[in-house]
Design a protein around this motif. Structure first.
Motif, PDB file in Angstrom:
ATOM      1  N   SER A  44     -23.237  -0.282 -21.402  1.00 35.76           N
ATOM      2  CA  SER A  44     -23.740  -1.463 -20.867  1.00 35.76           C
ATOM      3  C   SER A  44     -23.098  -2.755 -22.439  1.00 35.76           C
ATOM      4  O   SER A  44     -21.653  -1.679 -21.998  1.00 35.76           O
ATOM      5  N   CYS A  45     -23.300  -3.600 -21.817  1.00 34.56           N
ATOM      6  CA  CYS A  45     -22.139  -4.439 -21.679  1.00 34.56           C
ATOM      7  C   CYS A  45     -21.354  -4.985 -23.649  1.00 34.56           C
ATOM      8  O   CYS A  45     -22.344  -4.782 -24.160  1.00 34.56           O
ATOM      9  N   ALA A  46     -19.668  -4.289 -23.106  1.00 27.89           N
ATOM     10  CA  ALA A  46     -19.157  -4.292 -25.149  1.00 27.89           C
ATOM     11  C   ALA A  46     -19.415  -6.058 -25.063  1.00 27.89           C
ATOM     12  O   ALA A  46     -18.828  -6.215 -26.283  1.00 27.89           O
ATOM     13  N   GLY A  47     -19.671  -6.828 -24.732  1.00 24.16           N
ATOM     14  CA  GLY A  47     -19.386  -9.081 -24.816  1.00 24.16           C
ATOM     15  C   GLY A  47     -20.738  -9.088 -25.584  1.00 24.16           C
ATOM     16  O   GLY A  47     -21.288  -9.117 -26.597  1.00 24.16           O
ATOM     17  N   CYS A  48     -22.382  -8.137 -24.451  1.00 22.49           N
ATOM     18  CA  CYS A  48     -23.130  -8.713 -24.855  1.00 22.49           C
ATOM     19  C   CYS A  48     -24.988  -8.164 -25.067  1.00 22.49           C
ATOM     20  O   CYS A  48     -25.902  -7.524 -25.279  1.00 22.49           O
ATOM     21  N   GLY A  49     -24.252  -6.530 -24.885  1.00 26.40           N
ATOM     22  CA  GLY A  49     -25.237  -5.588 -25.330  1.00 26.40           C
ATOM     23  C   GLY A  49     -25.590  -4.847 -23.688  1.00 26.40           C
ATOM     24  O   GLY A  49     -26.852  -4.010 -23.935  1.00 26.40           O
ATOM     25  N   TRP A  55     -18.679  -4.216 -18.531  1.00 29.06           N
ATOM     26  CA  TRP A  55     -18.481  -5.993 -19.071  1.00 29.06           C
ATOM     27  C   TRP A  55     -19.699  -6.686 -18.491  1.00 29.06           C
ATOM     28  O   TRP A  55     -18.917  -6.829 -17.257  1.00 29.06           O
ATOM     29  N   CYS A  56     -20.040  -7.441 -18.284  1.00 27.80           N
ATOM     30  CA  CYS A  56     -20.309  -8.354 -17.318  1.00 27.80           C
ATOM     31  C   CYS A  56     -20.453  -9.650 -16.425  1.00 27.80           C
ATOM     32  O   CYS A  56     -19.310 -10.066 -17.537  1.00 27.80           O
ATOM     33  N   ASP A  57     -20.652 -10.259 -16.183  1.00 25.44           N
ATOM     34  CA  ASP A  57     -20.231 -11.603 -15.372  1.00 25.44           C
ATOM     35  C   ASP A  57     -19.781 -12.653 -16.467  1.00 25.44           C
ATOM     36  O   ASP A  57     -19.265 -13.269 -16.008  1.00 25.44           O
ATOM     37  N   ARG A  58     -21.252 -12.836 -17.042  1.00 26.91           N
ATOM     38  CA  ARG A  58     -21.293 -13.610 -18.025  1.00 26.91           C
ATOM     39  C   ARG A  58     -20.322 -13.468 -19.207  1.00 26.91           C
ATOM     40  O   ARG A  58     -19.994 -14.835 -19.255  1.00 26.91           O
ATOM     41  N   CYS A  59     -20.018 -12.265 -19.555  1.00 23.63           N
ATOM     42  CA  CYS A  59     -19.180 -12.516 -20.980  1.00 23.63           C
ATOM     43  C   CYS A  59     -18.026 -12.610 -20.049  1.00 23.63           C
ATOM     44  O   CYS A  59     -16.801 -12.963 -20.215  1.00 23.63           O
ATOM     45  N   GLN A  60     -17.688 -12.231 -18.744  1.00 23.42           N
ATOM     46  CA  GLN A  60     -16.060 -12.654 -17.462  1.00 23.42           C
ATOM     47  C   GLN A  60     -15.964 -13.619 -17.829  1.00 23.42           C
ATOM     48  O   GLN A  60     -14.925 -14.275 -18.690  1.00 23.42           O
TER      49      GLN A  60
HETATM   50 ZN    ZN Z   1     -22.061  -9.116 -21.362  1.00 27.52          ZN
END
Ligand code: ZN
Length: 241
Positions: A44-49, A55-60
């Motif tokens: 799961s994305c470390a930024g938003c779960g 690490w998803c594009d949106r968090c990037q």
């Molecule tokens: Zn994310």
């Protein structure tokens, strides 16, 4: 560009005939067990779960848009000190995962922040040195996050990274929960730099978080003692005081 040292870091000679362990990084059993783990516990994305990526594009995109802090305090004996963000939100989450959730790949987006910020600072640095980790802690974690950040930033900025130039020879208890005075005492004389690697260099010292600056100050003192011409400090984030 003055002060810029371009040195190839490619290993010379033929690859060494060293037999990797069965669970060495990149080995088939290691990759298979990693894929199997991904099936049982999807990443799961470390930024938003968000499930299915680390690490998803949106968090990037969010990470790229976070502005640097307005105020940067001078920190003797460093010639300059900067951080790319305040230690909160997405940057804080990404650093936490990088350090404590076995997420070394997060050194890439965070290291890119360092390189981008360095470009704006226009400091005359000739090499990059990470804040070292003691061998005991390195054995526990498996990697030094400051070194991964420094290596990524150095590559992006076409600078040489010298992780062997500075050594933490005394084991220091965790700095978490200590005030500035206690931290200074804790890290005093804990570092030693190699004059052969550092003499005359203008060093960019890299760490993940700037809290009180005790560690960065102690590292800078050791580098200057070993003959560095100047030391500049750059961290991904800085604690809000
Ligand atoms: Zn994310």
């Amino acid at each position: 560009m003055p002060g810029l040292l371009l040195v190839s870091s490619f290993p010379s000679g033929a690859p060494q005939a060293r037999q990797p362990g069965i669970f060495a990084p990149g080995s088939l059993p290691r990759r298979l067990s990693a894929s199997l783990l991904d099936l049982i516990f999807p990443p799961s994305c470390a930024g938003c779960g968000r499930v299915d990526c680390r690490w998803c594009d949106r968090c990037q995109t969010d990470l790229e848009q976070i502005p640097p802090p307005q105020v940067v305090r001078p920190l003797p004996p460093l010639s300059g000190m900067a951080s790319t963000a305040v230690h909160e939100g997405k940057v804080q989450q990404a650093i936490w995962s990088l350090k404590y959730e076995n997420a070394p790949y997060l050194s890439q987006p965070l290291g890119d922040r360092l390189a981008n910020h360095l470009r704006r600072l226009d400091w005359p640095v000739s090499c990059v040195v990470p804040v070292p980790m003691h061998a005991h802690r390195l054995a526990e974690r498996g990697y030094n996050q400051a070194q991964l950040l420094a290596e990524r930033a150095a590559r992006q900025a076409a600078l040489t990274c010298r992780p062997d130039a500075l050594r933490r020879w005394r084991f220091t208890p965790s700095q978490v929960g200590l005030g500035r005075e206690a931290r200074l005492e804790n890290v005093k004389d804990a570092f030693e730099a190699d004059p052969a690697l550092i003499g005359g260099q203008s060093v960019l010292l890299v760490d993940d978080v700037y809290t009180t600056g005790a560690t960065l100050s102690a590292c800078a003192a050791a580098l200057l003692e070993a003959g560095a011409a100047a030391v500049y400090g750059l961290t991904v984030s800085a604690a809000r005081h």
